[in-house]
Design a protein around this motif. Structure first.
Motif, PDB file in Angstrom:
ATOM      1  N   SER A  54      76.287 115.319  46.350  1.00  0.00           N
ATOM      2  CA  SER A  54      77.256 116.648  46.748  1.00  0.00           C
ATOM      3  C   SER A  54      76.768 117.554  47.996  1.00  0.00           C
ATOM      4  CB  SER A  54      76.955 116.815  45.376  1.00  0.00           C
ATOM      5  OG  SER A  54      75.364 117.011  44.616  1.00  0.00           O
ATOM      6  N   THR A  83      78.209 122.152  50.523  1.00  0.00           N
ATOM      7  CA  THR A  83      78.170 124.118  50.982  1.00  0.00           C
ATOM      8  C   THR A  83      77.834 124.151  52.347  1.00  0.00           C
ATOM      9  OG1 THR A  83      75.876 123.439  50.061  1.00  0.00           O
ATOM     10  CG2 THR A  83      77.555 124.780  48.382  1.00  0.00           C
ATOM     11  N   THR A 129      75.665 119.228  39.837  1.00  0.00           N
ATOM     12  CA  THR A 129      75.142 120.596  39.881  1.00  0.00           C
ATOM     13  C   THR A 129      73.619 121.132  40.964  1.00  0.00           C
ATOM     14  OG1 THR A 129      75.448 120.793  37.774  1.00  0.00           O
ATOM     15  CG2 THR A 129      73.659 122.285  38.390  1.00  0.00           C
ATOM     16  N   PRO A 151      74.635 120.978  45.788  1.00  0.00           N
ATOM     17  CA  PRO A 151      75.261 121.458  46.679  1.00  0.00           C
ATOM     18  C   PRO A 151      74.030 123.067  47.118  1.00  0.00           C
ATOM     19  CG  PRO A 151      76.837 120.285  45.377  1.00  0.00           C
ATOM     20  CD  PRO A 151      75.503 120.808  44.442  1.00  0.00           C
ATOM     21  N   PRO A 152      73.716 123.315  45.811  1.00  0.00           N
ATOM     22  CA  PRO A 152      72.545 125.001  45.936  1.00  0.00           C
ATOM     23  C   PRO A 152      71.244 124.455  46.773  1.00  0.00           C
ATOM     24  CG  PRO A 152      72.385 124.157  43.829  1.00  0.00           C
ATOM     25  CD  PRO A 152      73.773 123.415  44.369  1.00  0.00           C
ATOM     26  N   ALA A 175      86.967 123.893  45.246  1.00  0.00           N
ATOM     27  CA  ALA A 175      85.744 124.404  45.901  1.00  0.00           C
ATOM     28  C   ALA A 175      85.969 124.860  46.723  1.00  0.00           C
ATOM     29  CB  ALA A 175      84.700 123.358  45.193  1.00  0.00           C
ATOM     30  N   ALA A 191      79.866 126.936  45.289  1.00  0.00           N
ATOM     31  CA  ALA A 191      78.782 126.178  44.559  1.00  0.00           C
ATOM     32  C   ALA A 191      78.256 126.973  43.353  1.00  0.00           C
ATOM     33  CB  ALA A 191      77.423 125.627  44.911  1.00  0.00           C
ATOM     34  N   THR A 251      81.381 125.144  40.546  1.00  0.00           N
ATOM     35  CA  THR A 251      81.094 123.824  39.941  1.00  0.00           C
ATOM     36  C   THR A 251      79.950 124.047  39.432  1.00  0.00           C
ATOM     37  OG1 THR A 251      81.847 123.490  41.988  1.00  0.00           O
ATOM     38  CG2 THR A 251      80.978 121.916  41.275  1.00  0.00           C
ATOM     39  N   ALA A 252      78.953 124.373  39.774  1.00  0.00           N
ATOM     40  CA  ALA A 252      77.906 124.510  38.882  1.00  0.00           C
ATOM     41  C   ALA A 252      77.925 125.151  36.716  1.00  0.00           C
ATOM     42  CB  ALA A 252      76.850 125.459  39.237  1.00  0.00           C
TER      43      ALA A 252
END
Length: 460
Positions: A37, A41, A159, A162-163, A296, A311, A314-315
Motif C-alpha cells: 500500500s 499516498t 493502515t 500509506p502514512p 480514496a 490515507a 482509509t485508516a
C-alpha cells in the motif's frame, strides 16, 4: 465426578519456537501489506520522479498485485513440498533486493518490474508464513488465535503503509520508504535464519511444471488486461489478453484434472470449507478492497482531500479491521459463520457510504468505515483459519496461497469494476452510489452462500 488431567505445558524450546514463528510470520505479513500500500499516498511524486504518464501511474500502483496474484499458489505449493522456511527466506531476501531497485530506479519500467518482483517475493512470504504458523500451532484454540493474529496484520499493514510513505516523502523523498522497507526485509531474513525451523509436507510432490506455467501466464494475462483496460476496455490488446487468460486458465484446470500430483487438487472444491475460503476471499476483494481502494481517489477528486487526508480516511477502515481480527480470534464462532457475519456487517457499511461523493460527512462516513472495518476483521480472521483447516494436513501453505490468490484477483477485479461503473455513470456521484450498492449486494450474497454451504468437516 471425574476431573480431566491438567493440560501439559509445552517444553520451553517448543514454546519459544511457536512464539518466534508467530512473531516472524506476523511481522512478515505486516511488512508485505505496508509495502503493497506504500505508493497510494505518494503517486504524484513517484510519477514525477520516474517520468510516468497515466498508464505508467496505473502500473506503479498495480505492479505488485500482478506479481502477487500470479505466484501465490505456486509459492504455497513450493513451500509445502520443498520447505516453508526455505521459501520464506528466498522471498524475504528477494523483497529486500527488489526494494533497493525500487528506491534507486531511474525510470518507470525498472520501477514497475521491481514491484512485480516484490509481488512474487511477497507471495512467498505470505504463503510460507501462514504455512509455518499452521504447522507450529495444532488445530484448536491456539491455532485460531494465531491465524487471527496473522489476519490482523493485513489491516495493520494497510493502515501503516500509506502514512509512513507520506511522512517519509515529506522528510526526504518518495524513495525513502523503499530503503526503509528493504532494510526491514533484510532484518526479517536474518531473523528467519536464526529463529525459524524448517517444515514441509510428509509426502512432498514433484513440481507441476505445466500447471505452474499455465496458471502463472493465465493470471498474468488476466491482471494485465484488468490494468490496461482502464484506458479502454474495447482495445484489441485488452480483448486479446482476456482471451489468452481464458484459454490458459482453462488449460490449467485441464492439466490439474489429469495430473497425478496436481499443484491444486480440484477435488478440494467439493469441500464446503475450501469453497468458503476461496469464495469468501474473492468476495472480500470484490466488495471491500476494490471499492474502498477507489474511494480514496474519489474523495480527492470530488472533495479536494489531500493525500494524507485520504490515507486517514482509509485508516479508519483498516485499523478497525486489525483490532477486530484479533478480537475475532477469541470467539467460538465456526469459521463459516464468522465469515458470513463479517461479510454481512461489511455490506451494511457499504450502504452507509451512499452519498459520500455528493456530500461528505466525517461522522456518517466514519461510522460506515468502522462497520466495514469490523466486517473485514471478522472475515480476515475467518479466511486465515479456513485456508489452513480446509486443506489436507501438510498443505497449509498451498491453502494460504489459493486463498490469497482469490483475494488479490477479487481486489483487482473490484477496482476495475469500480472505475468502469463510476466512469460510465452520468455523474461521478451517481456512479459511486451504484458502486457501493453493487458491493453491498455482492457481500450479502457471499454471506448467504457461506452459510448455505453444508459443512461436513469440523473446520468450517
Amino acid at each position: 465426578m471425574t476431573l480431566s488431567p491438567p493440560r501439559a505445558a509445552l517444553p520451553p524450546a517448543d514454546q519459544a519456537h511457536r512464539s518466534a514463528t508467530l512473531l516472524v510470520g506476523c511481522a512478515a505479513t505486516l511488512l508485505v501489506l505496508m509495502n503493497y500500500s506504500a505508493p497510494a499516498t505518494t503517486l504524484p511524486q513517484t510519477a514525477a520522479g520516474l517520468g510516468a504518464g497515466p498508464t505508467g501511474q496505473v502500473w506503479i500502483l498495480n505492479g505488485i498485485a500482478l506479481g502477487l496474484a500470479a505466484t501465490l499458489l505456486t509459492a504455497g505449493t513450493l513451500a509445502d513440498d520443498h520447505g516453508r522456511k526455505r521459501v520464506f527466506l528466498i522471498g524475504s531476501a528477494a523483497l529486500a533486493a527488489a526494494s533497493v531497485v525500487c528506491a534507486a530506479a531511474g525510470g518507470t519500467l525498472v520501477f514497475v518490474l521491481a514491484r512485480i518482483v516484490q509481488g512474487g517475493a511477497s507471495a512467498a512470504m505470505l504463503s510460507a508464513s501462514l504455512g509455518m504458523i499452521a504447522h507450529a500451532f495444532p488445530p484448536g484454540a491456539p491455532r485460531v488465535r494465531a491465524t487471527a493474529a496473522w489476519g490482523a496484520m493485513i489491516g495493520a499493514g494497510l493502515t501503516a503503509g500509506p502514512p509512513l510513505s507520506a511522512v517519509l516523502a515529506q522528510w526526504g523523498s518518495w524513495r525513502l520508504v523503499y530503503w526503509v522497507l528493504g532494510g526491514v526485509a533484510a532484518l526479517l531474513t536474518l531473523a528467519g535464519v536464526l529463529r525459524l525451523r524448517e517444515s514441509r509436507a510428509e509426502t512432498p510432490r514433484r513440481m507441476d511444471v505445466p500447471g505452474v506455467l499455465a496458471l502463472g501466464l493465465g493470471l498474468t494475462a488476466l491482471l494485465t488486461a484488468l490494468t490496461q483496460g482502464r484506458a479502454g476496455w474495447a482495445s484489441v490488446s485488452v480483448v486479446a489478453l482476456f482471451a489468452a487468460a481464458a484459454v490458459l486458465l482453462a488449460a490449467f484446470v485441464a492439466i490439474e484434472a489429469r495430473s497425478r500430483a496436481p499443484m491444486l487438487d480440484l477435488s478440494l472444491f467439493r469441500r464446503p470449507p475450501f469453497l468458503a475460503s476461496i469464495g469468501g476471499a474473492l468476495v472480500t476483494g470484490l466488495a471491500v478492497i476494490g471499492p474502498l481502494t477507489y474511494l480514496a481517489t474519489i474523495v480527492q477528486v470530488a472533495h479536494g482531500f489531500a493525500p494524507l487526508e485520504a490515507a486517514g480516511m482509509t485508516a479508519i477502515w483498516t485499523s478497525v479491521s486489525a483490532v477486530s481480527s484479533i478480537v475475532a480470534g477469541r470467539t467460538r464462532l465456526p469459521g463459516r459463520a464468522q465469515l458470513a457475519a463479517g461479510l454481512a456487517v461489511g455490506a451494511a457499511g457499504d450502504l452507509g457510504l451512499l452519498g459520500t461523493a455528493s456530500h461528505w460527512s466525517w461522522g456518517r462516513a466514519s461510522a460506515a468505515l468502522v462497520l466495514i472495518g469490523i466486517g473485514s476483521g471478522l472475515a480476515n480472521a475467518a479466511l486465515a483459519r479456513l485456508s489452513v483447516e480446509s486443506v489436507p494436513a501438510g498443505r497449509a501453505a498451498m491453502g494460504s496461497g489459493a486463498n490469497n490468490t482469490a483475494r488479490y484477483i477479487g481486489g483487482s477485479v473490484g477496482v476495475a469494476v469500480a472505475v468502469a461503473v463510476v466512469g460510465a455513470a452520468r455523474t461521478a456521484a451517481a456512479g459511486t452510489d451504484v458502486m457501493f450498492v453493487a458491493a453491498a449486494v455482492v457481500a450479502a450474497l457471499g454471506a448467504v452462500l457461506a452459510l448455505a454451504l453444508r459443512d461436513r468437516t469440523a473446520g468450517g
